[in-house]
Design a protein around this motif. Structure first.
Motif, mmCIF file in Angstrom:
data_model
loop_
_atom_site.group_PDB
_atom_site.id
_atom_site.type_symbol
_atom_site.label_atom_id
_atom_site.label_comp_id
_atom_site.label_asym_id
_atom_site.label_seq_id
_atom_site.Cartn_x
_atom_site.Cartn_y
_atom_site.Cartn_z
ATOM 1 N N VAL A 284 0.875 -1.069 -0.030
ATOM 2 C CA VAL A 284 -0.013 0.083 0.187
ATOM 3 C C VAL A 284 0.905 1.389 0.001
ATOM 4 C CG1 VAL A 284 -1.965 1.340 1.224
ATOM 5 C CG2 VAL A 284 -2.045 -1.230 0.853
ATOM 6 N N PRO A 285 1.650 1.471 0.874
ATOM 7 C CA PRO A 285 2.817 2.593 0.737
ATOM 8 C C PRO A 285 3.384 2.646 -0.282
ATOM 9 C CG PRO A 285 3.066 1.420 2.694
ATOM 10 C CD PRO A 285 2.206 0.777 1.794
ATOM 11 N N VAL B 290 6.162 8.955 8.245
ATOM 12 C CA VAL B 290 5.413 9.041 7.134
ATOM 13 C C VAL B 290 5.281 10.600 6.402
ATOM 14 C CG1 VAL B 290 3.336 8.335 5.684
ATOM 15 C CG2 VAL B 290 4.539 6.849 7.347
ATOM 16 N N LEU B 291 4.713 11.339 7.325
ATOM 17 C CA LEU B 291 4.575 12.820 6.971
ATOM 18 C C LEU B 291 6.063 13.477 6.544
ATOM 19 C CD1 LEU B 291 2.044 14.082 9.658
ATOM 20 C CD2 LEU B 291 1.506 13.337 7.306
ATOM 21 N N PHE B 292 6.938 13.186 7.353
ATOM 22 C CA PHE B 292 8.275 13.941 7.048
ATOM 23 C C PHE B 292 8.664 13.627 5.703
ATOM 24 C CE2 PHE B 292 12.924 13.114 7.141
ATOM 25 C CZ PHE B 292 13.323 14.370 7.212
ATOM 26 N N THR B 293 8.721 12.064 5.616
ATOM 27 C CA THR B 293 9.318 11.522 4.219
ATOM 28 C C THR B 293 8.561 12.230 3.052
ATOM 29 O OG1 THR B 293 9.798 9.492 5.361
ATOM 30 C CG2 THR B 293 10.053 9.259 3.162
ATOM 31 N N THR B 294 7.264 12.214 3.282
ATOM 32 C CA THR B 294 6.225 12.193 1.899
ATOM 33 C C THR B 294 6.490 13.813 1.800
ATOM 34 O OG1 THR B 294 4.620 11.173 2.839
ATOM 35 C CG2 THR B 294 3.889 12.589 1.397
ATOM 36 N N PHE B 295 6.865 15.012 2.809
ATOM 37 C CA PHE B 295 7.041 16.187 2.481
ATOM 38 C C PHE B 295 8.615 16.348 2.080
ATOM 39 C CE2 PHE B 295 9.606 19.602 4.485
ATOM 40 C CZ PHE B 295 8.866 20.867 3.604
ATOM 41 N N VAL B 296 9.501 15.581 2.494
ATOM 42 C CA VAL B 296 10.853 15.686 1.735
ATOM 43 C C VAL B 296 10.874 15.314 0.479
ATOM 44 C CG1 VAL B 296 13.187 14.858 1.705
ATOM 45 C CG2 VAL B 296 11.857 15.604 3.961
ATOM 46 N N LEU B 297 10.116 14.004 -0.027
ATOM 47 C CA LEU B 297 10.379 13.499 -1.234
ATOM 48 C C LEU B 297 9.400 14.220 -2.359
ATOM 49 C CD1 LEU B 297 10.266 9.750 -0.743
ATOM 50 C CD2 LEU B 297 11.986 11.192 -1.272
ATOM 51 N N LEU B 298 8.399 14.756 -1.702
ATOM 52 C CA LEU B 298 7.547 15.675 -2.872
ATOM 53 C C LEU B 298 8.014 17.255 -2.799
ATOM 54 C CD1 LEU B 298 3.851 14.555 -1.859
ATOM 55 C CD2 LEU B 298 5.541 13.920 -3.757
ATOM 56 N N LEU C 285 20.177 9.054 1.921
ATOM 57 C CA LEU C 285 20.924 8.644 3.297
ATOM 58 C C LEU C 285 20.340 9.114 4.444
ATOM 59 C CD1 LEU C 285 23.702 7.475 3.796
ATOM 60 C CD2 LEU C 285 24.512 9.667 4.228
ATOM 61 N N PHE C 286 19.907 10.624 4.561
ATOM 62 C CA PHE C 286 19.032 10.795 5.590
ATOM 63 C C PHE C 286 17.704 10.245 5.904
ATOM 64 C CE2 PHE C 286 16.451 13.909 8.066
ATOM 65 C CZ PHE C 286 17.500 14.239 9.089
ATOM 66 N N ILE C 287 17.222 10.108 4.871
ATOM 67 C CA ILE C 287 15.808 9.309 5.029
ATOM 68 C C ILE C 287 16.161 7.899 5.380
ATOM 69 C CG2 ILE C 287 13.779 8.201 3.791
ATOM 70 C CD1 ILE C 287 13.529 11.005 2.391
ATOM 71 N N ALA C 288 17.183 7.261 4.884
ATOM 72 C CA ALA C 288 17.412 5.956 5.434
ATOM 73 C C ALA C 288 17.815 5.758 6.676
ATOM 74 C CB ALA C 288 18.503 5.259 4.579
ATOM 75 N N LEU C 289 18.556 6.584 7.165
ATOM 76 C CA LEU C 289 18.914 6.986 8.856
ATOM 77 C C LEU C 289 17.638 7.090 9.414
ATOM 78 C CD1 LEU C 289 22.040 9.031 8.964
ATOM 79 C CD2 LEU C 289 21.911 6.559 9.436
ATOM 80 N N VAL C 290 16.817 7.951 9.181
ATOM 81 C CA VAL C 290 15.553 8.072 9.924
ATOM 82 C C VAL C 290 14.578 6.808 9.983
ATOM 83 C CG1 VAL C 290 13.363 9.380 10.296
ATOM 84 C CG2 VAL C 290 15.467 10.636 9.581
ATOM 85 N N VAL C 291 14.546 6.207 8.850
ATOM 86 C CA VAL C 291 13.730 5.049 8.993
ATOM 87 C C VAL C 291 14.448 3.863 9.877
ATOM 88 C CG1 VAL C 291 13.143 2.990 7.308
ATOM 89 C CG2 VAL C 291 12.658 5.314 6.544
#
Ligand SMILES: NC(=O)c1ccc[n+]([C@@H]2O[C@H](COP(=O)([O-])OP(=O)(O)OC[C@H]3O[C@@H](n4cnc5c(N)ncnc54)[C@H](OP(=O)(O)O)[C@@H]3O)[C@@H](O)[C@H]2O)c1
Length: 480
Positions: free
Chosen positions: A98-99, A185-193, A223-229
């Motif tokens: 789904v995601p 999820v909100l943070f990643t969506t914000f960054v990627l979009l 890299l930053f998103i990978a660390l956060v995940v």
């Protein structure tokens, strides 16, 4: 009968958690009795107690599968033999597909330069459609297998007692985990979009991303998103898997890496896109404030907050202890009964554990300091929930009829020198200095004495009756 050990407790709890409330007492009794009998049989044959228990639990097999067998689901669509695999597959598909579908649709719409509403709305619609399809088709396939294939007797995956999870301890911790996931999820969506969805556009009508393009050019953003995940992954592991030093160290290292990366980016002006700042007409002070906010937040995550557990948080001593620990900046967890949970929250405890429903010593929570005012657990049980360098302080008079708390205090004093944890007994001493400090905190409103009731001196007997029969909330005051 052999007394049940922690391993058996964890095994039984794993099963009970998956059963309806009404079935739990009978099944618990039945399970514990049969485990104890099987262990006794092995001991009679000359086995070692720990090995006997391990062998018996291994023989019983995966507790989740056993629970599925116990749960009576009349006229079930998916029977006990398949139910567990069905749930596992369904949750895995929902959590991954789904995601992924939502992210892919969002990315495509973004790259197509669709309006912001569609970039957000279309992924949500796609996620919903994917979810409905997954549930429908998975259920249909399993229902067909259930009615056509011969029932399976063996587990699809091998299982050993080492796989037993620690029982999740505190609902509050689970809530934190969910909050952390939603924020991620909100943070990643914000960054990627960010590069494709923006309030500002250039002369050609293309969006000007809010975040610095340099982050994408160098790949630092991924890299930053990978660390956060990864940091979220460690939070889940600490909740569901047994707490261990390597796990805690690895989790802390990832968190530190995230914070250092963010501090470096903020300090070097690599977070915001200068073109966006200019197009938005922000004054130069705004990027500086945002950078300062990021640095402060990151430093905040690096500062270790001391976690304090107050066992007996709603009583005369506990209500002061909770407030003092909170005033000193600790993250406080208070233990009390259901009727006092609200009170303990209201005086500042971040988390409350209801001892009638949950046993903190069997949970996965770890504390730097345990202040024991109830004395209802063995020292070894509290040591389990202490961090490796944690401090246990006993100030409870609870204990046996003859020796009272003495055995606990002697054990603490005798073993403490040989442990990395510190175990202490605490006797109250009257000190003008301490009382002045306390009076000052009360005057400043940082500590508020909790008084259940005030009695005139000639009703002292009633006051003592209230204290002994009902565990007064906070203090009972006698007036002359
Ligand atoms: N060392 C010293 O010099 C010193 C000085 C004063 C007091 N004390 C000792 O400190 C202890 C606390 O005194 P206090 O005046 O605060 O007593 P209290 O007012 O009777 O409070 C007892 C607390 O323990 C909780 N409790 C009861 N059963 C529990 C259980 N099974 N698990 C966890 N918590 C449980 C109660 O919660 P609920 O009310 O919600 O059930 C309440 O919060 C006593 O043992 C007392 O003798 C020691």
């Amino acid at each position: 009968m052999t007394p049940t050990s922690t391993l058996t407790d964890r095994y039984v709890e794993t099963i009970l958690r998956r059963l309806p409330d009404r079935q739990r007492p009978d099944i618990e009794k039945e399970l514990r009795a049969s485990i104890a009998d099987a262990v006794d049989d092995r001991l009679d044959a000359g086995g070692d107690p720990a090995e006997a228990e391990l062998a018996v639990l291994t023989e019983l097999g995966d507790p989740e599968r056993l629970a599925a067998g116990y749960a009576d689901r009349p006229l079930q669509l998916i029977g006990p033999a398949l139910y567990l695999d069905y749930v596992r597959l369904l949750t895995t598909l929902l959590a991954t597909v789904v995601p992924a579908v939502a992210a892919a649709v969002g990315l495509v719409r973004g790259l197509q330069g669709a309006p912001a509403l569609r970039v957000i709305g279309d992924p949500l619609e796609a996620a919903l459609t994917a979810g409905v399809h997954i549930v429908f088709w998975t259920t249909l396939v399993f229902a067909i297998i259930e009615r056509t294939a011969a029932p399976r007797r063996t587990s699809a995956r091998s299982w050993t007692p080492a796989a037993l999870p620690e029982p999740p301890s505190r609902r509050a911790r689970y809530g934190e985990l969910i909050t952390q996931t939603v924020l991620l999820v909100l943070f990643t969506t914000f960054v990627l979009l960010s590069p494709v969805v923006s309030t500002e556009t250039d002369a050609a009508g293309d969006p000007i991303g809010m975040l610095s393009p340099w982050l994408w050019e160098t790949g630092i953003v991924y890299l930053f998103i990978a660390l956060v995940v990864a940091s979220l992954g460690f939070s889940f592991a600490k909740y569901y898997v047994r707490w261990s030093v390597p796990l805690a160290v690895a989790g802390s290292l990832v968190l530190i890496a995230c914070a250092i990366a963010l501090i470096w980016l903020a300090a070097n002006g690599r977070v915001l896109n200068p073109a966006f700042v200019e197009a938005a007409g922000w004054p130069p002070s705004v990027p500086r404030w945002i950078a300062t906010g990021l640095v402060v937040t990151s430093v905040g995550t690096l500062i270790h907050t001391v976690t304090v557990l107050v066992n007996g948080a709603s009583g005369g001593v506990g209500t002061f202890t909770v407030q003092l620990a909170r005033t000193l900046g600790a993250e406080v967890t208070g233990i009390c009964s259901t009727r006092n949970a609200e009170l303990v929250h209201s005086i500042g405890a971040h988390h409350v554990i209801d001892y009638t429903r949950e046993d903190v010593t069997r949970g996965s929570g770890r504390f730097d300091v345990v202040i024991d005012l109830a004395g209802n657990h063995r020292l070894s049980e509290f040591r389990r929930v202490l961090t490796p360098k944690g401090v246990y302080v006993s100030s409870s008079s609870a204990g046996g009829v003859v020796l009272g708390p003495l055995p606990r205090l002697i054990a603490a004093a005798a073993t403490s020198p040989f442990l990395s944890q510190r175990l202490r007994g605490l006797a109250s001493r009257r000190s003008t200095e301490d009382l002045s400090l306390l009076a000052g905190l009360v005057a400043e409103g940082k500590v508020t004495p909790v008084i259940e009731r005030t009695y005139p001196l000639n009703e002292t007997a009633d006051a003592i009756r209230l204290r002994e029969a009902e565990h007064a909330r906070g203090k009972i005051v006698l007036t002359a």
